[in-house]
Motif scaffolding. Structure first.
Motif, mmCIF file in Angstrom:
data_model
loop_
_atom_site.group_PDB
_atom_site.id
_atom_site.type_symbol
_atom_site.label_atom_id
_atom_site.label_comp_id
_atom_site.label_asym_id
_atom_site.label_seq_id
_atom_site.Cartn_x
_atom_site.Cartn_y
_atom_site.Cartn_z
ATOM 1 N N GLN A 1 9.803 5.235 -8.470
ATOM 2 C CA GLN A 1 11.161 5.030 -8.497
ATOM 3 C C GLN A 1 11.536 4.904 -10.205
ATOM 4 O O GLN A 1 12.412 5.728 -10.563
ATOM 5 N N ALA A 2 10.999 4.221 -10.901
ATOM 6 C CA ALA A 2 11.222 3.907 -12.242
ATOM 7 C C ALA A 2 11.069 5.241 -12.918
ATOM 8 O O ALA A 2 11.667 5.514 -13.836
ATOM 9 N N THR B 1 15.254 11.545 -14.630
ATOM 10 C CA THR B 1 16.629 11.842 -14.493
ATOM 11 C C THR B 1 17.656 11.353 -15.584
ATOM 12 O O THR B 1 18.428 12.115 -16.078
ATOM 13 N N ARG B 2 17.375 10.356 -16.346
ATOM 14 C CA ARG B 2 18.217 9.903 -17.312
ATOM 15 C C ARG B 2 17.955 10.638 -18.657
ATOM 16 O O ARG B 2 19.013 10.941 -19.377
ATOM 17 N N LEU C 1 10.910 8.335 -11.978
ATOM 18 C CA LEU C 1 12.048 9.444 -11.659
ATOM 19 C C LEU C 1 13.280 8.934 -12.045
ATOM 20 O O LEU C 1 13.962 9.959 -12.687
ATOM 21 N N ALA C 2 13.682 8.059 -12.211
ATOM 22 C CA ALA C 2 14.869 7.203 -12.959
ATOM 23 C C ALA C 2 14.966 7.805 -14.303
ATOM 24 O O ALA C 2 15.759 8.028 -14.864
#
Length: 289
Positions: free
Chosen positions: A2-3, A9-10, A5-6
């Protein structure tokens, strides 16, 4: 996960920007001859500079081994030169005495010992009785009364040993006495240091009838059981009378620079111990009479 992907995304727009920049750069330099040649030239210049720096770094760290090899090579060449001198001397004697044709030059004095390279880890030159420490000891086969030399010539004699280190009594010690001769003259005396200037020492007891001049070389005589003949000591720079006037006292500019001495070699001669025991036995026998 998740980190990760974050993160994408950022910073998605930055990732796309970098990918497009890389793609445009590849297309620019690959499909345009001028830009491609500029890139190739610049890349080669940068790569060449990097390789040059790498070579310089490698060369710097290899200097230690190079110095060791040069020291060993210099000592080996000195031994060969001495052997050639002996052969030439014998040939001259054969020419002067044709009937004595069975004389054969003996160069075995340079072949029965080996050299053990070592590093000087501690050294003094400003005291009256200087000592030197090397990084070889009993575990390496170093024993007291072994000779120590360097590429420049004579250094000293092993005085004490421990497991991995040895103390050397160098020429720059008032207790040092080493048999030396004038090269090509066969006159011999004893090298000693009076203190003071570490560049100079004196050869005592040269006979008054000896013929020589300034500038000639002093070398080990071979009469000592520690050093073979022919190891360079230095050049004669001064000639004086002894205190009693019965012999000469020669001032010698030492060929070894003790102030910057780093690489040395220990002379490993298997016959030293036997000759020392024989000499001691003879001395004991004479003292009992």
């Amino acid at each position: 996960m998740q980190a990760l992907l974050a993160f994408f995304t950022r910073y998605f727009h930055w990732v796309v920007f970098l990918v497009l920049e890389a793609a445009s750069g590849v297309m620019l330099f690959r499909y345009n001859s001028y830009q491609g040649s500029v890139w190739l030239t610049s890349a080669n210049a940068v790569a060449g500079r990097v390789y040059e720096w790498s070579a310089q770094v490698s060369q710097f760290f290899s200097l230690t081994r190079v110095n060791e090899e040069l020291t060993e090579r210099n000592i080996f060449l000195e031994q060969k030169v001495q052997a050639l001198r002996e052969e030439l001397k014998v040939k001259n004697e054969e020419s002067a005495n044709p009937s004595d044709g069975q004389l054969v030059a003996d160069s075995s004095h340079i072949s029965h010992f080996s050299l053990l390279p070592a590093k000087v880890v501690a050294n003094t030159i400003d005291r009256t009785d200087n000592l030197m420490t090397i990084n070889r000891g009993e575990a390496d086969g170093v024993e007291p009364n072994m000779g120590v030399v360097c590429g420049g010539g004579l250094v000293g004699v092993v005085y004490m040993t421990s497991r991995h280190y040895a103390i050397v009594m160098p020429v720059l010690n008032r207790q040092s006495r080493i048999s030396c001769s004038i090269r090509g003259r066969d006159y011999f005396g004893y090298l000693r240091w009076d203190g003071g200037d570490p560049l100079y020492a004196y050869v005592e007891d040269i006979p008054r009838h000896a013929k020589f001049r300034k500038g000639e070389w002093i070398e080990t005589s071979g009469f000592s059981y520690i050093f073979p003949a022919g190891i360079s000591v230095g050049r004669i720079v001064g000639i004086y009378n002894s205190a009693d006037g019965l012999s000469y006292r020669l001032k010698v500019h030492l060929s070894t620079d003790f102030a910057c001495l780093r690489d040395v070699s220990v002379i490993n001669d298997p016959g030293v111990a036997e000759r020392m025991l024989l000499n001691q036995a003879a001395a004991d026998s004479l003292s009992e009479r």
